[in-house]
Scaffold this active site. Structure first.
Site, PDB file in Angstrom:
ATOM      1  N   HIS A  46      -5.958  -3.708  11.184  1.00  0.00           N
ATOM      2  CA  HIS A  46      -5.660  -2.995   9.943  1.00  0.00           C
ATOM      3  C   HIS A  46      -5.582  -3.900   8.717  1.00  0.00           C
ATOM      4  O   HIS A  46      -5.036  -3.486   7.696  1.00  0.00           O
ATOM      5  CB  HIS A  46      -4.320  -2.250  10.070  1.00  0.00           C
ATOM      6  CG  HIS A  46      -4.378  -0.991  10.863  1.00  0.00           C
ATOM      7  ND1 HIS A  46      -4.868   0.196  10.367  1.00  0.00           N
ATOM      8  CD2 HIS A  46      -4.021  -0.746  12.149  1.00  0.00           C
ATOM      9  CE1 HIS A  46      -4.795   1.131  11.296  1.00  0.00           C
ATOM     10  NE2 HIS A  46      -4.294   0.585  12.393  1.00  0.00           N
ATOM     11  N   LYS A  86       1.591   4.283  -3.773  1.00  0.00           N
ATOM     12  CA  LYS A  86       1.362   3.529  -2.535  1.00  0.00           C
ATOM     13  C   LYS A  86       2.312   2.335  -2.529  1.00  0.00           C
ATOM     14  O   LYS A  86       3.025   2.086  -3.512  1.00  0.00           O
ATOM     15  CB  LYS A  86      -0.088   3.065  -2.410  1.00  0.00           C
ATOM     16  CG  LYS A  86      -0.591   2.250  -3.583  1.00  0.00           C
ATOM     17  CD  LYS A  86      -2.057   1.874  -3.403  1.00  0.00           C
ATOM     18  CE  LYS A  86      -2.964   3.063  -3.716  1.00  0.00           C
ATOM     19  NZ  LYS A  86      -3.688   3.547  -2.539  1.00  0.00           N
ATOM     20  N   ARG A  87       2.340   1.626  -1.401  1.00  0.00           N
ATOM     21  CA  ARG A  87       3.181   0.436  -1.296  1.00  0.00           C
ATOM     22  C   ARG A  87       2.875  -0.529  -2.439  1.00  0.00           C
ATOM     23  O   ARG A  87       1.719  -0.697  -2.830  1.00  0.00           O
ATOM     24  CB  ARG A  87       2.921  -0.228   0.059  1.00  0.00           C
ATOM     25  CG  ARG A  87       3.768  -1.436   0.376  1.00  0.00           C
ATOM     26  CD  ARG A  87       3.654  -1.767   1.847  1.00  0.00           C
ATOM     27  NE  ARG A  87       2.259  -1.839   2.293  1.00  0.00           N
ATOM     28  CZ  ARG A  87       1.563  -2.962   2.340  1.00  0.00           C
ATOM     29  NH1 ARG A  87       2.107  -4.109   1.941  1.00  0.00           N
ATOM     30  NH2 ARG A  87       0.317  -2.959   2.788  1.00  0.00           N
ATOM     31  N   LYS A 102      -2.968  -4.238  -4.261  1.00  0.00           N
ATOM     32  CA  LYS A 102      -3.152  -2.823  -4.617  1.00  0.00           C
ATOM     33  C   LYS A 102      -3.166  -2.632  -6.138  1.00  0.00           C
ATOM     34  O   LYS A 102      -3.472  -1.562  -6.636  1.00  0.00           O
ATOM     35  CB  LYS A 102      -2.069  -1.977  -3.965  1.00  0.00           C
ATOM     36  CG  LYS A 102      -2.170  -1.973  -2.431  1.00  0.00           C
ATOM     37  CD  LYS A 102      -1.085  -1.144  -1.795  1.00  0.00           C
ATOM     38  CE  LYS A 102      -1.117  -1.223  -0.291  1.00  0.00           C
ATOM     39  NZ  LYS A 102      -2.258  -0.514   0.337  1.00  0.00           N
ATOM     40  N   THR A 144      -5.508   5.696   3.267  1.00  0.00           N
ATOM     41  CA  THR A 144      -5.520   7.125   3.620  1.00  0.00           C
ATOM     42  C   THR A 144      -5.019   7.964   2.459  1.00  0.00           C
ATOM     43  O   THR A 144      -5.319   9.154   2.376  1.00  0.00           O
ATOM     44  CB  THR A 144      -4.676   7.411   4.869  1.00  0.00           C
ATOM     45  OG1 THR A 144      -3.355   6.901   4.680  1.00  0.00           O
ATOM     46  CG2 THR A 144      -5.308   6.792   6.109  1.00  0.00           C
ATOM     47  N   LYS A 146      -6.137  11.799   1.027  1.00  0.00           N
ATOM     48  CA  LYS A 146      -5.206  12.913   0.758  1.00  0.00           C
ATOM     49  C   LYS A 146      -5.364  13.427  -0.662  1.00  0.00           C
ATOM     50  O   LYS A 146      -5.365  14.648  -0.898  1.00  0.00           O
ATOM     51  CB  LYS A 146      -3.764  12.439   0.997  1.00  0.00           C
ATOM     52  CG  LYS A 146      -3.459  12.052   2.423  1.00  0.00           C
ATOM     53  CD  LYS A 146      -2.149  11.276   2.515  1.00  0.00           C
ATOM     54  CE  LYS A 146      -2.005  10.609   3.877  1.00  0.00           C
ATOM     55  NZ  LYS A 146      -0.895   9.642   3.922  1.00  0.00           N
TER      56      LYS A 146
END
Length: 819
Positions: A363, A554-555, A560, A662, A666
Site C-alpha cells: 500500500h 484525508k489524512r 497529500k 479511495t 467516493k
C-alpha cells in the site's frame, strides 16, 4: 403478535416493534415508555443483531456443507464506522424499522446518532478493509476479517487555538451491541523468553522456545452482513488478557500494584491503535501488537481448518490468507513456527504450504514507509520467529546465489535482513518471499512497484506481481451516505446498480436531459445545506450552500499536499485584498483530516489552515467570496456528511506518492468533480470518466522523477521569477496570518525554498492556479457542470469494491461465491 415465520424472525413492523420492546424489557430491564434514547439504541441494535446472527448461522452451515475454501483478511485496521445504519441498509430494513419506530414515537435518525464510530482504523487502509468485508459478504464469498479489538481507537481530534489536540477515543466505554465475546475460543500467545539449542533423539538440531510469558487473546465477533442479508460473515477482533488475573500471594502481602502488574501489562497490548513509535516503549508495544494479532489469527484459522480436515497438504486448497500491508507479515513466520514446531512438518513441506497460502498487498510507494524492525527488538519479543526468519533468508539467498552467482548487489538488495549499524528485518521482503502473490492497488502504483520500488523482486518473480485497483462499497458510500442521489438513480435506471455498480453507465443517457439535471443539482443543493449545517455545528463557520464547496478531506501528510491547497487560498485572498480582483465564483474551502501525533510538520499545517481561516473569515471583503472551514475529528460518520455535499474533490498528491486513494472514488461516485494530479487511481478515474470530465494539472510521475533525478530543480528560481508565487511566500515570511505570534509561519518559506520543496509544491503551483480558474469557468455554466457530474457518477462503476474482490477471488485466492 407473530414474531417468527418458521424458524426465522419476521420483519413486519409489528414483529420489529415487539422485538424492540422485548429487548428493552428483558435484556435491558427498561419500560419502553420510560426508555432513554440510548436505551432505544441498544434495543434497536439488539433487534437487528438477532436477525444478523440468524443469517450468520445459516451462512456458516452453508459453508460447512459445501466444504468451501475460506479467505482470511489480516489487517491492523478495520475502519468500520457506525454499524446500525449500515446493517439496516444491507438488510433492507431501514424504511420498515423507521416506520415501526415512528409508530412508537421514536425517531430512527436520532437513535442512529447515539452510536459511536468503531474506531479501529486510521484512514484509507482500514476503510478499504471495511469495504472488502462488505463486498465479500454481498458476493457470498466466505471471507473473514482478523484484527485487534482496540479499546481506545484512533484519537479524537480537537482544535485549541488552531492547534490539533488529541484526546482518547474510548469508543467501547458504553459497550458495543454488535460484538459477541467468545472466551471459550481464546488463544494462548507466548512472548519473550529464550531459545534453548537442543537436539532431538536423532541428534538433529531441535531449538526449544523457553521461559516465555503467556498472554490470552479473547476473540470478539462482529457480524458483517452483505446486501440483501443472504450472507453474514464475521470480523473477529482479539482483546489481550492476562493469563493470570493477579498474584494472590503478593496481593495478600499488601503490594496491590505489583499483584496486578502482569494483568495491566498484558492488556495494554489491545489498549490503543498505533502507539507512538517515537520512543522505544512505543515501538516495543507496536511489534508486540503485530505479533499478538497474527498469532491469534493463525491459531484460530488452523483450528477452524482442523475441525473439517486433518491433512495440512490441502491447507492452501481450503484457506487463503491475505496480508493487508506489512503489519501482519509476521504471520508467515508464525505459520511456519506452527507447522514446524507444533505439527512437526518438515521445513520444505511447511514452506510450500505457507507460500501457497499467503498473498501480500502493498500500500505504499514511499521507501521510508516500508516497515522494518530492529533485529535486537525482534529477538527480545519473538526469538523463535527471528530464528525462522533467518532460516527463510538463508535458504532464499542460497537460491539467489545459485541462479545469479556473484551478484552481491542483488543479494544485498533482496535479503530479508538489512545490514547496517543496527540490523533490521525488512517486513515487506518477508511478505514477498513468503507469498505466492504480490499486488499493488492501482495500475500506476503496481507499475512503480515493479520498476522502481521493488525492481529486483519483480526481476525474480515477474508472475507474482499483479494489480488490483482499489474500490469502495456503493452500499455505504452511495446508497446509505447519499439517499437522495440513490433514490434519483434508482428511479431513472432501476436498483440493479446497488449490486452491480457498472449499471450506473445507463445514467449517462440522461446527461443532456434538462429535467434530470435540474433534479440532480437539487439533490446536491440539499446535501450542501446539510453539510453547511454540519460545518456550523462543528467548525463554527457560516457558509453559503450556493458557493462552490471545494473539499480536501484525508489524512494530513506532506505528500497529500494540504499545503498546496493553502497556497491557493492565500493567492485568492491576496487577489481580493491587494488587487481588488474578486472571483466570479465564491468558494467554501472545507478541510478535514488528522495528523499523526508525532508528525510535527503535519500538525503545523493544520495550525496554518486554521489561522488562514481566522483571517479570511474575518475580513469584511474577502469573506463575501471565500470561507475556510476545518471540520474536526474526521471519521467515517463525518465523511458520510462531507462527501455527498462536495462540488470539487481535491486529489492533489505529488505524482508517484499516492498508491491509489479511495476518497477520490467516493467523491466521484457522489457527483463531485475531481481536481487532481496524474497519481494513484486518479489516472484510472480519468480514463473512465473522460479527460474532459476531470481537472488534471501538474507534473506526472516522469516529470517529477526528472526534477528529482536531474537535481537542477531550484524552488528559488520559481520564487524569483513568478510574482504570484513570491507574493504568496512573502505572506508567510511576514505575519499576515499570525499577527499575535510573529514569525509563526516563516517555517513555510524556509521549508519550501531552503528545504528544497521535497513534494514539489512550487513546481506544480502555477499549473494548479490555472486549473482552478478553469474550475470557476465551468462552475459558472450550471448545465455544463451538471453534465460533467452525471458523467462522473455514470462512469464510476469500475470503482466498486465488488469488482476488486472478484479479481482477488479469481486471480489470487482461487475462491468462488458460495450462495
Amino acid at each position: 403478535m407473530k414474531l417468527y415465520d418458521g424458524m426465522r424472525l419476521m420483519n413486519t413492523q409489528e414483529a420489529l416493534q415487539g422485538s424492540v420492546i422485548h429487548h428493552l424489557r428483558y435484556t435491558l430491564g427498561r419500560d419502553w415508555k420510560k426508555a432513554s434514547i440510548r436505551d432505544l439504541y441498544w434495543a434497536v441494535s439488539l433487534s437487528v443483531r438477532d436477525r444478523l446472527f440468524e443469517r450468520l448461522f445459516e451462512t456458516e452451515n452453508r459453508y460447512r456443507q459445501g466444504g468451501v475454501k475460506r479467505v482470511y483478511y489480516l489487517s491492523m485496521e478495520f475502519l468500520m464506522g457506525r454499524a446500525l445504519g449500515n446493517n439496516l441498509c444491507n438488510l433492507e430494513l431501514h424504511d420498515t424499522f423507521k416506520t415501526a419506530l415512528e409508530e412508537m414515537g421514536v425517531d430512527l435518525e436520532e437513535v442512529q446518532e447515539c452510536t459511536a464510530d468503531a474506531a479501529l482504523g486510521n484512514g484509507g487502509l482500514g476503510r478499504l478493509a471495511a469495504c472488502f468485508l462488505d463486498s465479500m459478504a454481498t458476493l457470498g464469498i466466505p471471507g473473514y476479517g482478523y484484527g485487534i479489538n482496540y479499546e481506545f481507537g484512533h484519537f479524537r481530534q480537537q482544535f485549541c487555538k488552531g492547534y490539533q489536540r488529541e484526546t482518547s477515543d474510548n469508543w467501547l466505554k458504553r459497550g458495543n451491541p454488535w460484538q459477541i465475546s467468545r472466551p471459550e475460543e481464546a488463544c494462548l500467545v507466548p512472548f519473550f523468553g529464550r531459545i534453548a539449542h537442543t537436539r532431538d533423539k536423532k541428534g538433529d538440531y531441535n531449538p526449544m522456545w523457553r521461559d516465555w510469558e503467556m498472554v490470552v487473546g479473547v476473540p470478539f465477533d462482529m457480524p458483517i452482513v452483505g446486501y440483501g442479508g443472504q450472507t453474514v460473515n464475521t470480523l473477529r477482533l482479539f482483546s489481550a488478557k492476562s493469563s493470570e488475573e493477579f498474584d494472590v500471594e503478593i496481593f495478600n502481602d499488601g503490594d496491590y500494584h505489583e499483584a496486578v502488574k502482569n494483568k495491566i501489562s498484558s492488556e495494554n497490548i489491545s489498549k490503543v491503535l498505533y502507539p507512538s513509535d517515537y520512543f522505544h516503549a512505543g515501538r516495543l508495544l507496536r511489534l508486540v501488537q503485530e505479533y499478538f494479532f497474527v498469532a491469534c489469527a493463525i491459531r484460530d484459522i488452523a483450528q477452524t481448518f482442523l475441525r473439517s480436515f486433518d491433512n495440512f497438504d490441502i491447507f492452501p486448497d481450503k484457506v487463503a490468507i491475505q496480508l493487508n500491508d506489512t503489519h501482519p507479515a509476521l504471520a508467515i513466520a508464525e505459520f511456519m513456527r506452527y507447522l514446524v514446531d507444533e505439527k512437526a512438518l518438515p521445513w520444505e513441506r511447511a514452506w510450500s504450504i505457507t507460500e501457497r497460502t499467503f498473498g501480500y498487498t502493498n500500500h505504499t510507494l514511499l521507501p521510508e514507509a516500508l516497515e522494518k524492525w530492529p533485529v535486537s527488538l525482534m529477538e527480545f519479543v519473538v526469538p523463535r520467529h527471528l530464528q525462522i526468519i533467518y532460516e527463510i533468508n538463508r535458504r532464499f539467498l542460497e537460491q539467489i546465489t545459485l541462479q545469479w552467482p556473484g551478484d552481491e548487489e542483488l543479494v544485498r538488495s533482496v535479503s530479508l535482513i538489512e545490514e547496517g549499524e543496527e540490523k533490521q528485518v525488512r517486513m515487506s521482503h518477508l511478505a514477498m518471499v513468503g507469498s505466492h502473490s504480490v499486488n499493488g492497488v492501482a495500475a500506476l502504483h503496481t507499475e512503480l512497484l515493479k520498476n522502481h520500488l521493488l525492481p529486483d523482486f519483480y526481476r525474480l518473480w515477474p508472475k507474482k506481481f499483479n494489480n488490483k485497483t482499489n474500490g469502495v462499497t456503493p452500499r455505504r458510500w452511495l446508497l446509505k451516505a447519499n439517499p437522495g442521489l440513490a433514490s434519483l438513480i434508482t428511479e431513472v435506471i432501476g436498483d440493479g446498480w446497488i449490486r452491480d455498480l457498472r449499471k450506473l453507465k445507463a445514467l449517462e443517457a440522461s446527461a443532456e436531459d434538462s429535467e434530470f439535471l435540474k433534479r440532480l443539482m437539487a439533490v446536491k443543493r440539499a446535501n450542501k445545506e446539510r453539510l453547511a449545517a454540519r460545518i456550523w455545528s462543528d467548525a463554527y463557520v457560516r457558509v453559503d450552500p450556493d458557493s462552490l464547496f471545494d473539499v480536501h478531506a484525508k489524512r494530513i501528510h506532506e505528500y497529500k499536499r494540504q499545503l498546496l491547497k493553502a497556497l491557493h487560498i492565500v493567492h485568492q485572498y491576496l487577489m481580493i485584498t491587494e488587487d481588488d480582483i474578486c472571483p466570479e465564483v465564491p468558494r467554501t474551502f472545507v478541510f478535514a483530516g488528522k495528523a499523526a501525533p508525532g508528525y510535527k510538520v503535519a500538525k503545523q499545517i493544520i495550525k496554518l489552515i486554521n489561522s488562514i481561516a481566522t483571517v479570511v473569515n474575518a475580513h469584511p471583503k474577502a469573506r463575501r467570496f471565500l470561507r475556510v472551514a476545518f471540520v474536526p475529528d474526521y471519521r467515517v460518520s463525518v465523511a458520510e456528511k462531507i462527501i455527498p455535499g462536495a462540488d470539487l474533490s481535491e486529489q492533489i498528491s505529488t505524482a508517484g506518492t499516492e498508491a491509489s486513494g479511495t476518497g477520490n472514488m467516493k467523491f466521484a461516485m457522489n457527483g463531485a468533480l475531481t481536481v487532481g494530479t496524474c497519481d494513484g487511481a486518479n489516472i484510472e478515474i480519468m480514463n473512465e470518466v473522460g479527460r474532459e470530465n476531470i481537472f488534471i494539472f501538474g507534473h506526472d510521475v516522469a516529470g517529477i522523477r526528472a526534477l528529482r533525478e536531474g537535481r537542477d530543480y531550484n524552488p528559488w528560481d520559481i520564487y524569483e521569477n513568478d510574482p504570484s508565487v513570491k507574493r504568496i511566500l512573502d505572506a508567510f515570511s511576514g505575519n499576515l496570518f499570525c499577527p499575535e505570534d510573529p514569525g509563526l509561519f516563516s517555517w513555510i518559506f524556509e521549508h519550501l525554498l531552503y528545504g528544497r520543496d521535497t513534494y514539489y509544491h512550487l513546481a506544480d503551483l502555477s499549473s494548479y492556479l490555472l486549473i482552478q480558474q478553469e474550475v470557476d469557468r465551468c462552475f459558472l455554466d450550471t448545465r455544463k457542470w451538471a453534465g460533467h457530474v452525471v458523467k462522473n457518477i455514470a462512469n464510476t462503476g469500475t470503482f466498486s469494491s465488488d469488482r476488486t474482490i472478484l479479481e482477488y477471488a479469481r486471480d489470487i485466492w482461487g475462491v468462488s461465491p458460495a450462495l
